[in-house]
Design a protein around this motif. Structure first.
Motif, PDB file in Angstrom:
ATOM      1  N   CYS A 241      -3.538  -7.060   2.644  1.00  0.00           N
ATOM      2  CA  CYS A 241      -2.220  -7.276   2.058  1.00  0.00           C
ATOM      3  C   CYS A 241      -1.210  -6.905   3.131  1.00  0.00           C
ATOM      4  O   CYS A 241      -1.565  -6.291   4.133  1.00  0.00           O
ATOM      5  CB  CYS A 241      -2.021  -6.432   0.799  1.00  0.00           C
ATOM      6  SG  CYS A 241      -2.011  -4.654   1.094  1.00  0.00           S
ATOM      7  N   VAL A 250       3.610  -6.077  -2.880  1.00  0.00           N
ATOM      8  CA  VAL A 250       2.782  -4.939  -3.278  1.00  0.00           C
ATOM      9  C   VAL A 250       3.702  -3.771  -3.600  1.00  0.00           C
ATOM     10  O   VAL A 250       4.510  -3.373  -2.757  1.00  0.00           O
ATOM     11  CB  VAL A 250       1.792  -4.542  -2.161  1.00  0.00           C
ATOM     12  CG1 VAL A 250       0.923  -3.374  -2.610  1.00  0.00           C
ATOM     13  CG2 VAL A 250       0.918  -5.730  -1.767  1.00  0.00           C
ATOM     14  N   ARG A 255      -0.811   0.841  -1.729  1.00  0.00           N
ATOM     15  CA  ARG A 255      -1.563   0.495  -0.525  1.00  0.00           C
ATOM     16  C   ARG A 255      -2.380   1.708  -0.086  1.00  0.00           C
ATOM     17  O   ARG A 255      -1.968   2.854  -0.284  1.00  0.00           O
ATOM     18  CB  ARG A 255      -0.633   0.087   0.631  1.00  0.00           C
ATOM     19  CG  ARG A 255       0.149  -1.186   0.413  1.00  0.00           C
ATOM     20  CD  ARG A 255       1.098  -1.386   1.591  1.00  0.00           C
ATOM     21  NE  ARG A 255       1.856  -2.618   1.485  1.00  0.00           N
ATOM     22  CZ  ARG A 255       2.984  -2.752   0.782  1.00  0.00           C
ATOM     23  NH1 ARG A 255       3.473  -1.711   0.129  1.00  0.00           N
ATOM     24  NH2 ARG A 255       3.605  -3.907   0.738  1.00  0.00           N
ATOM     25  N   SER A 345      -4.044 -10.828  -0.637  1.00  0.00           N
ATOM     26  CA  SER A 345      -3.480 -12.099  -0.199  1.00  0.00           C
ATOM     27  C   SER A 345      -4.384 -13.249  -0.644  1.00  0.00           C
ATOM     28  O   SER A 345      -5.610 -13.148  -0.597  1.00  0.00           O
ATOM     29  CB  SER A 345      -3.323 -12.111   1.327  1.00  0.00           C
ATOM     30  OG  SER A 345      -2.531 -11.022   1.758  1.00  0.00           O
TER      31      SER A 345
END
Length: 393
Positions: A241, A250, A255, A345
């Motif tokens: 991502c 996001v 993350r 993604s």
């Protein structure tokens, strides 16, 4: 506060409670709209950070660690029960005199309180002088040093904690094969230097150890700061991502950045007492430039950070039953359990597991077969204080 993490998760997890940029400002633990971090009480911090109290606390911690040594590792994650206080020049020049003066004047509580107040004013003024000198000399809170094979970052983590216990949760816990081994505690100095004391059991091993709190905003700021030090000449980042924290695709704190790092006190290799200052932790973090980082989108319940129990010393030299294949499988199972597939993604969604597997295998293989010209990185950190770690941001 950072997104909360449940105390238990079905399956392989079990619950255990236990004792951005490189030239940006010092990593701070101040409140923000997104993070409400824990702070110890002002009185507790004020008294606890006095020199005499710090020496006393270090002695008490040494006694406690000695008693618990058959069952737990020390807070620094090793087999040494002794905890030394951090003694700075200004402590010996000013604080030592002030504290011993206070102790000598305890017959009059009014004079003792006045002496304590005078000491506090002296320390505040001196801290301002220190910071002014740093600015005059052009010093930066994060000093980045690049050399062939490695990039080191000196960090300063400001916090308002004292005497807190780190809440840990193991992933795939199992009975320990080598009770005397302290390899799994390699990352503990990061927590203990910032006043979050971990307690790792000798009788249990794990595939990954998760840190749930108390959190600092510094924990989330560290990942993008380390990512920013990776240059185009280094091995590229492996993202599932966008790695930039301000990307709208996001959400924040969704993350997870996975690194292979080495840690050390900011002055020497092994004198960890130098890393634990009152209201501040000072560490050096080393990134190997031929080792990639991995960025993953994760679920809301992901931990603040997590680390693998296998340090560089075992990855390179073996021992304690280390197997690179099993290590890779453990890492893959853990990262798969954390990934939020809906945030990956689109072009990577069909084969993201294979991408993670390839990246993890590449990191382990790169560490095991390190080029001989990188031997000088041994000057940066001890190989038993380096390994896989993941920070949420």
């Amino acid at each position: 506060m950072q997104p909360s993490t449940p105390s238990s998760v079905p399956g392989s997890r079990s619950s255990v409670d236990s004792d951005s940029k490189a030239d940006s400002k010092s990593i701070s633990s101040s409140r923000s709209q997104d993070q409400d971090e824990k702070k110890s009480g002002f009185g507790k911090r004020f008294v606890g950070n006095m020199l005499a109290v710090r020496v006393g606390r270090a002695g008490a911690q040494s006694v406690a660690s000695t008693v618990k040594m058959p069952m737990y590792l020390s807070p620094w994650g090793d087999n040494n029960p002794w905890t030394l206080p951090n003694l700075r020049k200004r402590d010996l020049a000013l604080a030592g005199f002030m504290h011993f003066g206070v102790d000598a004047l305890l017959e009059s509580s009014l004079v003792a309180v006045d002496a304590v107040a005078q000491h506090a004013g002296t320390m505040t003024a001196e801290r301002g002088i220190d910071e002014g000198l740093d600015k005059a000399r052009g010093k930066r809170p994060h000093a980045v040093t690049r050399r062939p094979g490695a990039t080191t970052v000196e960090i300063r983590i400001a916090h308002k904690l004292i005497g807190e216990h780190a809440e840990l949760r193991p992933f795939e816990e199992r009975d320990a094969k080598h009770r005397t081994s302290c390899a799994k505690g390699w990352f503990c100095p990061y927590l203990y230097a910032s006043s979050r004391a971990p307690q790792l059991s000798r009788s249990k091993d794990f595939a990954m150890m998760e840190f749930l709190g108390p959190g600092l905003s510094a924990d989330a700021e560290l990942a993008p700061m380390l990512l920013s030090t990776i240059t185009p000449q280094d091995v590229p980042i492996c993202p599932l991502c966008p790695s930039e924290p301000d990307t709208e695709s996001v959400p924040r704190y969704r993350r997870l950045a996975v690194f292979f790092i080495g840690i050390s006190p900011y002055r020497t290799h092994s004198k960890w007492s130098q890393a634990k200052l009152p209201s501040e932790a000072r560490l050096r973090i080393a990134l190997l430039t031929h080792i990639p980082a991995i960025v993953l989108p994760v679920k809301p319940e992901a931990p603040i950070c997590a680390w693998s129990p296998w340090p560089m010393q075992l990855i390179v030299g073996g021992g304690d039953g280390y197997s690179p294949e099993e290590h890779s499988a453990e890492m893959l199972r853990y990262l798969e359990s954390q990934v939020d597939e809906t945030l990956i993604s689109d072009e990577l969604r069909s084969n993201w597991r294979q991408i993670i597997q390839t990246a993890v295998d590449g990191i382990i293989d790169g560490v095991r077969h390190m080029p001989s010209e990188l031997g000088e990185i041994a000057e940066l950190f001890d190989p038993d204080r380096a390994g896989f770690v993941a920070f949420r941001y």
